[in-house]
Design a protein around this motif. Structure first.
Motif, PDB file in Angstrom:
ATOM      1  N   ASN A   1      -6.326  -0.795  -1.294  1.00  0.00           N
ATOM      2  CA  ASN A   1      -5.332  -0.613  -2.349  1.00  0.00           C
ATOM      3  C   ASN A   1      -3.940  -0.756  -1.763  1.00  0.00           C
ATOM      4  OD1 ASN A   1      -7.233  -0.022  -4.428  1.00  0.00           O
ATOM      5  ND2 ASN A   1      -7.434   2.066  -3.652  1.00  0.00           N
ATOM      6  N   SER A   2      -3.244  -1.787  -2.188  1.00  0.00           N
ATOM      7  CA  SER A   2      -1.900  -2.048  -1.682  1.00  0.00           C
ATOM      8  C   SER A   2      -1.154  -2.910  -2.695  1.00  0.00           C
ATOM      9  CB  SER A   2      -1.953  -2.768  -0.333  1.00  0.00           C
ATOM     10  OG  SER A   2      -0.676  -3.260   0.037  1.00  0.00           O
ATOM     11  N   GLN A   3       0.156  -2.720  -2.767  1.00  0.00           N
ATOM     12  CA  GLN A   3       0.964  -3.516  -3.689  1.00  0.00           C
ATOM     13  C   GLN A   3       0.970  -4.987  -3.306  1.00  0.00           C
ATOM     14  OE1 GLN A   3       4.803  -1.584  -3.670  1.00  0.00           O
ATOM     15  NE2 GLN A   3       4.224  -0.164  -5.305  1.00  0.00           N
ATOM     16  N   GLU A   4       0.706  -5.271  -2.054  1.00  0.00           N
ATOM     17  CA  GLU A   4       0.734  -6.649  -1.587  1.00  0.00           C
ATOM     18  C   GLU A   4      -0.630  -7.342  -1.685  1.00  0.00           C
ATOM     19  OE1 GLU A   4       2.290  -6.763   2.342  1.00  0.00           O
ATOM     20  OE2 GLU A   4       4.199  -5.849   1.804  1.00  0.00           O
ATOM     21  N   ASN A   5      -1.652  -6.625  -2.128  1.00  0.00           N
ATOM     22  CA  ASN A   5      -3.000  -7.187  -2.130  1.00  0.00           C
ATOM     23  C   ASN A   5      -3.138  -8.444  -2.970  1.00  0.00           C
ATOM     24  OD1 ASN A   5      -3.982  -5.368  -0.356  1.00  0.00           O
ATOM     25  ND2 ASN A   5      -5.312  -4.285  -1.771  1.00  0.00           N
ATOM     26  N   ALA A   6      -2.477  -8.474  -4.128  1.00  0.00           N
ATOM     27  CA  ALA A   6      -2.586  -9.645  -5.001  1.00  0.00           C
ATOM     28  C   ALA A   6      -2.111 -10.895  -4.281  1.00  0.00           C
ATOM     29  CB  ALA A   6      -1.785  -9.433  -6.280  1.00  0.00           C
ATOM     30  N   TYR A   7      -1.033 -10.766  -3.515  1.00  0.00           N
ATOM     31  CA  TYR A   7      -0.509 -11.903  -2.764  1.00  0.00           C
ATOM     32  C   TYR A   7      -1.474 -12.301  -1.642  1.00  0.00           C
ATOM     33  CZ  TYR A   7       3.959 -11.083  -5.103  1.00  0.00           C
ATOM     34  OH  TYR A   7       4.947 -10.932  -6.038  1.00  0.00           O
ATOM     35  N   LYS A   8      -2.026 -11.304  -0.973  1.00  0.00           N
ATOM     36  CA  LYS A   8      -2.956 -11.593   0.128  1.00  0.00           C
ATOM     37  C   LYS A   8      -4.224 -12.261  -0.373  1.00  0.00           C
ATOM     38  CE  LYS A   8      -1.419  -7.906   3.257  1.00  0.00           C
ATOM     39  NZ  LYS A   8      -1.816  -6.657   3.958  1.00  0.00           N
ATOM     40  N   ILE A   9      -4.742 -11.784  -1.516  1.00  0.00           N
ATOM     41  CA  ILE A   9      -5.959 -12.370  -2.079  1.00  0.00           C
ATOM     42  C   ILE A   9      -5.738 -13.838  -2.419  1.00  0.00           C
ATOM     43  CG2 ILE A   9      -7.496 -12.358  -4.099  1.00  0.00           C
ATOM     44  CD1 ILE A   9      -7.250  -9.279  -4.082  1.00  0.00           C
ATOM     45  N   LEU A  10      -4.549 -14.153  -2.930  1.00  0.00           N
ATOM     46  CA  LEU A  10      -4.230 -15.540  -3.294  1.00  0.00           C
ATOM     47  C   LEU A  10      -3.678 -16.332  -2.105  1.00  0.00           C
ATOM     48  CD1 LEU A  10      -2.632 -15.080  -6.844  1.00  0.00           C
ATOM     49  CD2 LEU A  10      -4.975 -15.720  -6.260  1.00  0.00           C
TER      50      LEU A  10
END
Length: 260
Positions: A193-202
């Motif tokens: 859970n991290s605010q940056e996860n969406a960017y990392k996943i993409l």
């Protein structure tokens, strides 16, 4: 389905090389445990280790045979054993996760066979992570290797936390499997859970424009599409669907945040 028919029905290249040796030891332990012959699954079936004529470990990369469901299954069992023992202890929740995932994928009977094999693989203390991974890298397609990493993170997270030892072991496995650091971080982000996860996943930076986000989404949706592992059977497409959903959720999150 008897144990011998199960182990021989869907295995291809994994009957050879270091993985074949590990399977051989595990099967030997199972046969020894059933030495009285009453419930020996190999009685009258012949020696399953004699039927290795189909593949060899030294197959050239451009001649890579298609990975069968059983090849993926056995590779998963061995790598799962390595990860579970990475932190020096075996949590029952991790073992239960492995069993439950196999029940979900294969049904109870096949899962029982797989877990019997897993327990005997798990007893082996001299498994070479590098040799196993190099065989998988040589023989297994990239999409299937990504699916292995996704499953291994699921095992590590089964007890609620991915320890640093487990993460380090999965990172090592990913490197040996030829998984890029971006692909590794993308899958890893699906379990944190991290605010940056969406960017990392993409696999993009926080400075990405809306057009770059859209382009990244199309690329990742293609990379993680369940059809990429259709050759492994419907049972393994379920795991791929989870990765695909994570990509969709990441994209929808950024759509909402960036308002496009």
């Amino acid at each position: 389905m008897s144990f011998s028919k199960w182990i021989g029905a869907s295995l291809g290249w994994s009957f050879g090389g270091p993985i074949g040796a590990i399977i051989g030891l595990a099967l030997g332990s199972i046969v020894d445990a059933m030495a009285d012959g009453k419930d020996n699954p190999f009685l009258g079936q012949g020696n399953p280790q004699q039927d290795r004529r189909r593949t060899t470990y030294r197959t050239q990369p451009h001649q890579r045979p298609q990975t069968q469901s059983g090849d993926f299954e056995v590779s998963l069992l061995i790598l799962a054993s390595i990860v579970i023992k990475a932190d020096g202890k075996q949590d029952q929740r991790e073992l239960d996760f492995v069993r439950q995932q196999f029940v979900n994928m294969y049904g109870k009977e096949r899962a029982n066979h797989a877990f019997t094999l897993f327990k005997n693989i798990n007893k082996q203390s001299n498994i070479s992570t590098r040799q196993v991974c190099l065989q998988i890298k040589q023989m297994m397609d990239h999409s299937s290797r990504l699916q292995l990493i996704h499953f291994l993170f699921g095992i590590a997270k089964a007890d609620g936390t991915v320890t640093s030892d487990e993460e380090r072991q999965i990172y090592t496995i990913a490197g040996y499997l030829g998984i890029s650091s971006r692909d590794y971080e993308s899958i890893k982000a699906m379990f944190y859970n991290s605010q940056e996860n969406a960017y990392k996943i993409l696999e993009i930076d926080k400075s990405a424009t809306n057009d770059e986000i859209k382009k990244a989404y199309r690329k990742m949706a293609k990379k993680y599409h369940p059809d990429k592992v259709i050759h492994l059977g419907k049972e393994h497409q379920k795991g791929a669907e989870e990765k695909f959903r994570q990509v969709q959720m990441a994209y929808e999150q950024l759509q909402k945040e960036q308002r496009f």
